[in-house]
Design an enzyme around this catalytic site. Sequence first.
Site, PDB file in Angstrom:
ATOM      1  CB  CYS A 112      -0.931   0.015   1.208  1.00  0.00           C
ATOM      2  SG  CYS A 112      -1.979  -1.426   1.267  1.00  0.00           S
ATOM      3  CG  HIS A 251      -3.386   3.169   2.217  1.00  0.00           C
ATOM      4  ND1 HIS A 251      -3.890   2.790   0.992  1.00  0.00           N
ATOM      5  CD2 HIS A 251      -3.423   2.054   2.994  1.00  0.00           C
ATOM      6  CE1 HIS A 251      -4.208   1.515   1.032  1.00  0.00           C
ATOM      7  NE2 HIS A 251      -3.943   1.044   2.236  1.00  0.00           N
ATOM      8  CG  ASN A 281      -6.612  -1.287   1.223  1.00  0.00           C
ATOM      9  OD1 ASN A 281      -5.885  -0.839   0.337  1.00  0.00           O
ATOM     10  ND2 ASN A 281      -6.153  -1.777   2.352  1.00  0.00           N
TER      11      ASN A 281
END
Length: 324
Positions: A112, A251, A281
């Site tokens: 990520c 994020h 996500n």
Amino acid sequence: MKACIAGIGSYVPARVLTNADLERMVATSDEWIRERTGIRERRIAATGEACSDLAVQAGKRALTAAGLAAADLDMILVATCTGDYPLPATACLVQHQLGATKAAACDLSAACCGFVYALSVADAYIKTGMRHVLVIGSEVMSAITDWTDRNTCVLFGDGAGAAVISASDGERGILSTDLRSDGTLCELIMVPGGGSRTPPSEKVIDERLQYIKMKGNETFKVAVRSLEEIARSTLAANHLRVEDIDLYVPHQANIRILKAVMERLSLPSEKVMLNVDRYGNTSAASIPIALDEAVREGRIKDGSLVMLGAFGAGLTWASAVIRW
Ligand code: UT7
């Protein structure tokens, strides 16, 4: 000389997977998913639509926004953990599709945090003489999602975001990047099978080891701590206060993680970009998708001070401060 974001773009697949759809697949509920994660829906790549396909669309949009042609690029970096193939690098497929005939191309694996890590690599190359680097975060998380595991399948989505990083001698540009890692916590988020430790086999398939596993609750706590700590140290290193930041673009993993970080940093919601409700996500794609939306919504303007904050498998965490 600084490296600046000369153009940004994103692309998400057309197919929307809602919480109601997931209720029909695993023992979950729209209420649980919204309360625990803030996610309402996510995008899922079509059959046959791979990481490079998403990356090329986002890359084209970023090039258009920058007013550049693919042939102007010196380098293409694709941040991903879901590339088309174990090899070659997805960036080479993107290089070919875009017709970036002069560009070097390679992938970067930092889960990520991939986009912020790649941004820092581009920043360094621009400072040492390159003119234009295309940084793309692209993920088909649906390919490594176990659609029978309710602990993970409600969380992830597919998408891509891209930024053209160019040399700039004015005020605007990347002011700093800060990259961290802690491999002692590598087992918190992991795809255990299919790599050189446990190559593909019947056992891998039977035990579903080719899919992402996450210790969600432990990850959650480290995520909040790490995002707060890196934001504070980044601000201090740049002699900035929280109030100086025009927009924090984190994020997009979980709304509760982000709310906890906002509270700890005293960041009001109007200064935070949130779109986890619509995309879930998307790993390395999440920050550039959010950045692109923030620009298009007018929440980032020329001169805005933008702070990025990322966290993910590795573990890795990272930040950047950009004068837009
Ligand atoms: O981008 C990489 C970084 N990743 C992250 O930052 C993710 C961090 N973690 C999280 O976002 C959260 O930990 C989750 C959303 C994954 C889980 O939320 P939680 O509040 O930590 O829940 P939990 O794991 O402690 O589970 C609570 C309960 C459990 O049931 P019991 O044991 O209390 O009976 C789970 O089995 O919720 C259950 N549960 C679900 N229930 C309905 C877990 N997943 C689901 C589900 N639907 N999808």
